[in-house]
Design a protein around this motif. Sequence first.
Motif, mmCIF file in Angstrom:
data_model
loop_
_atom_site.group_PDB
_atom_site.id
_atom_site.type_symbol
_atom_site.label_atom_id
_atom_site.label_comp_id
_atom_site.label_asym_id
_atom_site.label_seq_id
_atom_site.Cartn_x
_atom_site.Cartn_y
_atom_site.Cartn_z
ATOM 1 N N ILE A 969 54.424 91.598 -29.953
ATOM 2 C CA ILE A 969 54.009 92.788 -30.708
ATOM 3 C C ILE A 969 55.204 93.694 -30.959
ATOM 4 O O ILE A 969 55.382 94.229 -32.065
ATOM 5 N N CYS A 970 56.030 93.900 -29.954
ATOM 6 C CA CYS A 970 57.220 94.741 -30.142
ATOM 7 C C CYS A 970 58.185 94.106 -31.142
ATOM 8 O O CYS A 970 58.873 94.821 -31.886
ATOM 9 N N ALA A 971 58.238 92.780 -31.150
ATOM 10 C CA ALA A 971 59.121 92.113 -32.112
ATOM 11 C C ALA A 971 58.697 92.395 -33.541
ATOM 12 O O ALA A 971 59.536 92.386 -34.451
ATOM 13 N N ALA A 972 57.396 92.655 -33.758
ATOM 14 C CA ALA A 972 56.935 92.971 -35.112
ATOM 15 C C ALA A 972 57.551 94.252 -35.626
ATOM 16 O O ALA A 972 57.713 94.434 -36.843
ATOM 17 N N VAL A 973 57.911 95.180 -34.733
ATOM 18 C CA VAL A 973 58.506 96.452 -35.143
ATOM 19 C C VAL A 973 59.982 96.283 -35.488
ATOM 20 O O VAL A 973 60.539 97.071 -36.246
ATOM 21 N N ALA A 982 64.609 99.328 -38.631
ATOM 22 C CA ALA A 982 64.537 98.955 -37.223
ATOM 23 C C ALA A 982 64.968 100.126 -36.345
ATOM 24 O O ALA A 982 66.013 100.738 -36.587
ATOM 25 N N PRO A 983 64.201 100.470 -35.325
ATOM 26 C CA PRO A 983 64.585 101.574 -34.443
ATOM 27 C C PRO A 983 65.892 101.274 -33.717
ATOM 28 O O PRO A 983 66.214 100.121 -33.421
ATOM 29 N N SER A 984 66.631 102.328 -33.421
ATOM 30 C CA SER A 984 67.888 102.195 -32.691
ATOM 31 C C SER A 984 67.815 102.794 -31.298
ATOM 32 O O SER A 984 68.801 102.744 -30.560
ATOM 33 N N CYS A 992 56.875 103.635 -32.559
ATOM 34 C CA CYS A 992 56.508 102.726 -33.650
ATOM 35 C C CYS A 992 55.491 101.687 -33.185
ATOM 36 O O CYS A 992 54.572 101.335 -33.934
ATOM 37 N N VAL A 993 55.643 101.188 -31.956
ATOM 38 C CA VAL A 993 54.672 100.221 -31.444
ATOM 39 C C VAL A 993 53.313 100.894 -31.241
ATOM 40 O O VAL A 993 52.267 100.307 -31.550
ATOM 41 N N ILE A 994 53.317 102.106 -30.747
ATOM 42 C CA ILE A 994 52.054 102.842 -30.591
ATOM 43 C C ILE A 994 51.381 103.021 -31.942
ATOM 44 O O ILE A 994 50.161 102.861 -32.086
ATOM 45 N N GLN A 995 52.173 103.331 -32.962
ATOM 46 C CA GLN A 995 51.615 103.484 -34.305
ATOM 47 C C GLN A 995 51.059 102.165 -34.812
ATOM 48 O O GLN A 995 50.006 102.123 -35.452
ATOM 49 N N LEU A 996 51.749 101.062 -34.519
ATOM 50 C CA LEU A 996 51.259 99.746 -34.916
ATOM 51 C C LEU A 996 49.936 99.432 -34.229
ATOM 52 O O LEU A 996 48.985 98.970 -34.877
ATOM 53 N N LEU A 997 49.844 99.677 -32.927
ATOM 54 C CA LEU A 997 48.603 99.398 -32.207
ATOM 55 C C LEU A 997 47.474 100.302 -32.676
ATOM 56 O O LEU A 997 46.298 99.911 -32.634
ATOM 57 N N ARG A 998 47.818 101.498 -33.104
ATOM 58 C CA ARG A 998 46.790 102.422 -33.603
ATOM 59 C C ARG A 998 46.194 101.922 -34.914
ATOM 60 O O ARG A 998 44.976 101.982 -35.122
ATOM 61 N N ASP A 999 47.035 101.432 -35.807
ATOM 62 C CA ASP A 999 46.575 101.071 -37.153
ATOM 63 C C ASP A 999 46.212 99.598 -37.296
ATOM 64 O O ASP A 999 45.604 99.215 -38.293
#
Length: 1223
Positions: A969-973, A982-984, A992-999
């Motif tokens: 899942i984190c790799a998707a971000v 890509a986050p640095s 970003c992962v929290i936002q992905l899991l939310r949506d």
Amino acid sequence: MPSTLKRRRDCETNSHVPQKRLPSLASVRLANDGPSALGEATDGYDKHESSESLGSDDDLDVGGGALVDDGSWHGICASSLGETDRVCTSGSRTHKPPTGAEITAIRAAQDLFMSSSFKLQIDALIPNVRPKDSRRQSIDKLLFSLHAFLSSLPSIEPLHPLAASRALSEGLFLSRSEKRSPRNGNVTPLQTISVPYPLPVPTEDANWKVAFDKPANIAVVGSWINNVAVKGTDDEPWVIDVAVEMPPSLFQAKDYMNSRFFHKRAFYLAVIANHLSDPTNGLNLDVYYESKRGDPRLTTLILRLKHDNAPTDFSSLNAAVRIIPTLSVSSPIRQTRLSPTRSNFRVHFSDSAASSHGNDPTPLYNAVLMLSFSPQPHVLSVNSLKDDVPAYRDAISLLRVWANQRGYGEGRRTCIRGFEGAGPWWSAILELLIRGEEPFGRTKTRRRPIGNGLSSYQLFKAALDFLSQHDFSQDPVFMKSKEGHLISPEEYFGKYEAVMVDSSCINVLAGVPLTSIEMLKHDARVTLEALNGDTPAGDPFPEVFLTDHRDLASRFDVLLLVDLSSATPRQLSIHDVMENGSFPSAQLASLSTRLRDALGSRVKALSILHRPTQQRALSEALPTTPSTVFIGLILNQEHAFRLVDHGPVAAEARSPAIEAFRELWGNKAELRRFQDGSVAESVVWHVRDSDERAHLPAMIVRHILALHLGGGDVVTSWQSGFDALLRLPQSIASQYRASGYKAALAAFQKLASSIKTISKALPLAIVNISPVSPELRYTSVFAPISVPAGVASSLPLCSRYVQLISLNLEFEKSARWPDDLVAIQKMKMAFLEQIAQALSDATPGLIARVAIVSPTGVPLMLDHEQLEITTPDGWAFALRIWHDREATLLDRILHSSPAAYSPHDLESARMARRLYTRRFIAAPRHHRAVAALHHQFMAFGGTVRLVKRWLAAHWLLRLHVSEEAVEVICAAVFAGVGSARAPSTRERGFACVIQLLRDWDWSEGLTVPLYATSDPGPDVYSSSVAGAKGVWSLRTETDHDGHMWTLDAPDAVAARRVRALAQATHAYLRGVESGVLEVSAMFIHPEEDYDFVIKLQPAVLPRYFQNITANPSIWVDKRAYASSADGEGPLRPGFDPVETYLDDLTRIYADTAKFFHDPLGGDRFGGIWDPSLTKPMPFRVLNRFSSTPAPKENIKKDRDSVLLNENAVLNEVVRIGEGLVQG
């Protein structure tokens, strides 16, 4: 609204598909069919309502009627293919074949837009962001009333500016009827009117006067009159701009000097406000001042209509009227006097240092004054573009929607500095692309027009392409103008940070920081990556137009909150303050420039964000300025964390560059000699570890602000709060001899070398030893640690856990292996015993034991043996043998005739095959891919660690979500987005992962290009199994079904809980915009909604020291372990009694309850009953749960019924956990 305009709009609408309301991505409704789906997730968090990104439903409603008439095309029947002159019927409805124009339109959708579906989405979006024609009539009535009212205002004779201000505040300019307002039978005095005089405020020595006369002209300007208005975010009102032209007789030729024009403008505006705020005028208006960008020189009036059901009541439209005082071209003030090179301040300075700025040019001041001439020329320019380019109106709407979703427009949340009220800027971009550019000086070639026949999408994409590539700091832009530019282009050089002069001779980028423009450039580049298909995100439309990208935590790698209330800037002259309009504006302008110079190539973009300007009462002369601002950094991963900043080369005489470098860095600047022999100015940063090095950009900002702003530590950062979550308590960590990923990798290499050294004593040669552990791919929550035997005896029982690092060993191929699966497992045990004996003999102090790690009832054909190795340095490894012949034998059983084997043997073979694939095929491949991602993206490992910590803290990791699933899942971000997105930093990656899991709609699965940076291998395996409980599908290049790591979990209940927790965490992260964010609060799990919670004894839990709320007294208090013999026992790597205990409970009560626990030292676990067991049901022999007779009052029919015996189950749970469970 004229009927012609309404008919034209109908034609435009009917050319599109039937329209429907767009769903909002900001709100996610949870299914309520799972126990405790949301309750425990939201408790303990601040609740923030998600705002609609495109306005309220009332404003975005298009209407319920179909917009396609009876004569439109409804499809092609099968019988009509190839026959365009026939009419097809389907049931009772007649279908006409498409005309040539319709076929052309279908093909054009493919050529002029990304795809036909993308065009349909644009066609559905645009009507929802424009005002409805049906609601314009009430606004038109108000505008006519307002025009008549303003045209009848009485004149005021010239007065001294201070005397006029006092008279206005005392109500001396009102008639007797206006001075007293009857309300509810009482007499209420009017509110005090203050004149918003900007700097320098008029004094008693002023020898000029202010006056008032009715406007020379009143006209509606801006986007409303041109029908290009776009709905703002956060349900902001529509704004109708009304230009009120001040009579030329009120001004003199030199009123451009010393803000005299702005003083007269302020008084003119205050007089209008004085009359409009009178309750007896019949307009029923609330009147406010508003100053965009916090600049008093840009003060306007905002009129909001009170709800009274009058004919002019447009409150249902959520609109406001803005009154803008303007100048005509016939004004005595000549525009040529407003050149960027001219100095229009003549202020006497008492400070000799400040007086040196007395004759400096005032380009920003001049540009603001030039804006008073621009509203009507801008309207004419936009109207001309609309007539010449059919797609212009839709293109500007798309561009404005895109900008609003990223904080470049009106809203209630934080906005990018410089773009507040910058509406003409967006139309100027399209004007440049359509009209072309004026050539000027040097060898510059003008930008050629792109033509008038492009679609709205092509124009929008061309605008993004221009923004993503153009360097405004080096390349000024002058648009083509019919009458030519009044001011020579050469006069702009070096006077503004960025120059873009439109056809009305206005620099639309005056006052916009270069840092904000670079942020816009970055956002354009990110959007182009999505539109060009450089990311596997699928349909880019929601990402580009519907998603709100203003969340600070997921947008910026580093986010800093700066308190300006106590700042005392150095070297900020009176000239700078007057040039920028106010002290805070000058302060932020200086801050932006210095940070850009200091950070340099470390950042891709730097942005200063603040709350939008608030409307204020008429009694408040000057706008209130924000006491805090945010600084957001998007890092350049290649340069962000370098330890040395190089300055100019040293010279005998100090050059201006050296002086500027030393002035910027202060005492951090030093002269150093480098390895190549060069001597140069430099700044060196000293850090102790990798965590502190990740704070380097924030350290630089702190140093610059402390040096140039003063006022102590004015910067707040949240990075340290996240770091603390991934560290062991200092009192425990200090006792370990070695820790860290590099140390663990070195220990692995040493062990692998030792094993290969003793391979000569084995019957088969060792081919490969591959790691399959998070500790060796930088994704374990805590850095791996070693506990030598001498240290282990001194550790308390609650801190003696050592993680086993898993390895796979592969022998050379040989025909000497048996063809029986059970015999192969015996052979593996013999090999492991030989390796253990050889290693123990070869390495003194090394401990190696063969362990059987199979739960009760597992078939013997499964791989269930491992070699546990503890090195003399205290590192613990678990070694398994990979034999490829197992897969062949298992496939032979599974593909044989069903009658050849019993159902039990077939099920055992299926279980063994899944375990083999996951353990020996998927796990090594996954390990290589994740390790490659960590080396490509510095923030990936830290992001995975934070997400694992978050899931563990909320009792979901291991039992419901595997570590490998978290890594995918984190790799998707990271792998699932373009390089620009890509986050640095791990903090942004976590958001970003929290936002992905939310949506994420997990019913549709998630596709992740996990092996984009590594070789996935030739095999593609299937992980789909009938009756699988896991509802997450994480598809990769080799796992097309997506259930390799989610076959049994999470189920629907756990998946809903993850989403609910993500929603609550995301809402809490948004609290950073108010400056309130306690990082640890996101990792504290509420327990109220569990059916039962079992408390454990912390002193006997080997992993308690990893608990997020661990009590140090548990291991500091000698009584916790000194009297226990366990403290003297041998170290048992990988042993966690709570893990074994919960595995047994999950197996025993699989049909009764679900258990939740924090595997990282949790001292309690919760459970929820199966809801189907809480209702009476008929008694059956061998029921799958412990039951008790149901009370008679709960039985509907006269028969024996039972209920779940909760007390008996809980008593059994406590009995099984004797020694672990409290009391």
